[in-house]
Design a protein around this motif. Sequence first.
Motif, mmCIF file in Angstrom:
data_model
loop_
_atom_site.group_PDB
_atom_site.id
_atom_site.type_symbol
_atom_site.label_atom_id
_atom_site.label_comp_id
_atom_site.label_asym_id
_atom_site.label_seq_id
_atom_site.Cartn_x
_atom_site.Cartn_y
_atom_site.Cartn_z
ATOM 1 N N SER A 16 0.807 -1.220 0.000
ATOM 2 C CA SER A 16 0.000 0.000 0.000
ATOM 3 C C SER A 16 0.838 1.268 0.000
ATOM 4 N N HIS A 17 2.142 1.149 -0.182
ATOM 5 C CA HIS A 17 3.023 2.313 -0.180
ATOM 6 C C HIS A 17 2.719 3.218 -1.367
ATOM 7 N N SER A 18 3.045 4.496 -1.214
ATOM 8 C CA SER A 18 2.728 5.477 -2.265
ATOM 9 C C SER A 18 3.527 5.263 -3.537
ATOM 10 N N SER A 19 4.640 4.534 -3.489
ATOM 11 C CA SER A 19 5.454 4.315 -4.686
ATOM 12 C C SER A 19 5.098 3.033 -5.425
ATOM 13 N N VAL A 20 4.082 2.321 -4.985
ATOM 14 C CA VAL A 20 3.660 1.074 -5.635
ATOM 15 C C VAL A 20 2.561 1.386 -6.641
ATOM 16 N N GLY A 21 2.766 0.973 -7.886
ATOM 17 C CA GLY A 21 1.755 1.179 -8.917
ATOM 18 C C GLY A 21 2.335 1.793 -10.167
ATOM 19 N N THR A 22 1.500 1.947 -11.180
ATOM 20 C CA THR A 22 1.910 2.603 -12.413
ATOM 21 C C THR A 22 1.927 4.118 -12.203
ATOM 22 N N GLU A 23 2.332 4.852 -13.245
ATOM 23 C CA GLU A 23 2.408 6.305 -13.124
ATOM 24 C C GLU A 23 1.030 6.907 -12.847
ATOM 25 N N LEU A 24 0.021 6.456 -13.559
ATOM 26 C CA LEU A 24 -1.316 6.987 -13.333
ATOM 27 C C LEU A 24 -1.822 6.659 -11.935
ATOM 28 N N VAL A 47 0.011 6.124 -9.201
ATOM 29 C CA VAL A 47 0.758 6.901 -8.212
ATOM 30 C C VAL A 47 0.281 8.352 -8.201
ATOM 31 N N HIS A 48 0.070 8.941 -9.389
ATOM 32 C CA HIS A 48 -0.397 10.323 -9.460
ATOM 33 C C HIS A 48 -1.809 10.464 -8.896
ATOM 34 N N ALA A 49 -2.672 9.491 -9.178
ATOM 35 C CA ALA A 49 -4.039 9.541 -8.652
ATOM 36 C C ALA A 49 -4.041 9.430 -7.127
ATOM 37 N N ARG A 50 -3.160 8.578 -6.589
ATOM 38 C CA ARG A 50 -3.086 8.432 -5.133
ATOM 39 C C ARG A 50 -2.572 9.712 -4.483
ATOM 40 N N ALA A 51 -1.582 10.364 -5.115
ATOM 41 C CA ALA A 51 -1.052 11.614 -4.566
ATOM 42 C C ALA A 51 -2.095 12.728 -4.627
ATOM 43 N N ALA A 52 -2.877 12.778 -5.723
ATOM 44 C CA ALA A 52 -3.911 13.804 -5.837
ATOM 45 C C ALA A 52 -5.010 13.588 -4.803
#
Length: 410
Positions: free
Chosen positions: A205-213, A215-220
């Motif tokens: 569940s870390h913020s750096s796990v996932g594709t670019e979209l 990761v950006h969606a999670r940060a937003a």
Amino acid sequence: MFRATSLFQTIQCPERGSCKRSPCLFSHDQLSLNRNKPIVDSGAVLVDLSASSPSDLSHQDSAGPSSAPKRPANVSPTGTSPPRKVLKVSDAQDTKPTPAPRKTPLKRAVNPVPAGANIGPPILRISAGASKIPVPERQKMVTRLYEEFLVLYRPLGPKGATLATEHAFAQEIEIYEKTNAKTYKNATINALVSLKKRPPPNAPSHSSVGTELQVHARAAAAKEYSALKLLPEDLTSFLLTLDEMREWGYVVEVPDDWGSGGDQVSEVGNIIKCDRCANEHTCMEDFGEEECQFHWGRPWSTKVAGKKVRTYTCCHQDYPSEGCSRGPHVFYDTDPKVLHSRHPFSSISSSTLDSTDPAAPNTYLPVVAIDCEMIYTTAGMSVARVSVVNEIGETVFDELVKPDDGVVIV
């Protein structure tokens, strides 16, 4: 011409005396009939298995060691036939077991992979004519993405290998959908560079796990969540005055006739009405596990064939019916005076009621939300956990509550 190996010289000619081949490939020598029969060496006596009759063998056995015939020379008339095979038969006491063939030990994988695990570089199974990018180029890029994801997810262990496969495939699809033949390669390189800059994750569940979209969606989403700050003026219209609180039954002040409170913390030995089965019982510290039979669900009304049917949500039995669960009798009180006798109400200073008081410490939070977890005890329903969050939803307090002395959890 091929070199002659005289392989047929060990085989008797099928036509024998009537053979007209010159030269003949087969042997016309009488000894070739017995050439393939082995000689058994039984200690000091050589027994020729090519004896023409059993009488010859018996004669050789009776001759004894002194009259043992010499081993015939392995010479054929042509001089090109292979030597006869000789087998040695030793005594029973000299027999040694044949060592088993040595097996090459199997090399175990460092990280064994369970059968059917979805790991490894993704294989793009797509039609070449339906892709705007050459399939070999896409396969090359998705493999590089997988290798970079695998390095990034290394702290996650075996789970990281599976995530690397899934996210490499999804990342390549994202790049393919937003690029063309000219920008595809550069977009993939940029994605690889961004992967190298990500911090190593410590959980899926870390913020750096996932594709670019992703990761950006999670940060937003995190930025929007932090921006949802609840201010006191947002709640002004929902606040109740002291008179309104008294009208709705809130305890604003403790009457004098209630006493100091806390004089009856438990109802052990008293008759209490069970909140589950609605029957009266004697409150005890040691409740029987099957003393109360009840439905933990609520009655629910539905229509079946145009008729109203009332059933329980827990077991779908008709209402009313015998309980489907068993447990101890429980109760809870709602009378403020009784609650005060269980545990006395505490007063807070007037400064905390007025957030505009300049003498109030600046450590006070402008807005808080409180939630309590309750459990059944011999004092009724008691608080077991208190959680408090601030105006942006961050947890500022989360603790368990120990029951008062003399209170037993049921």
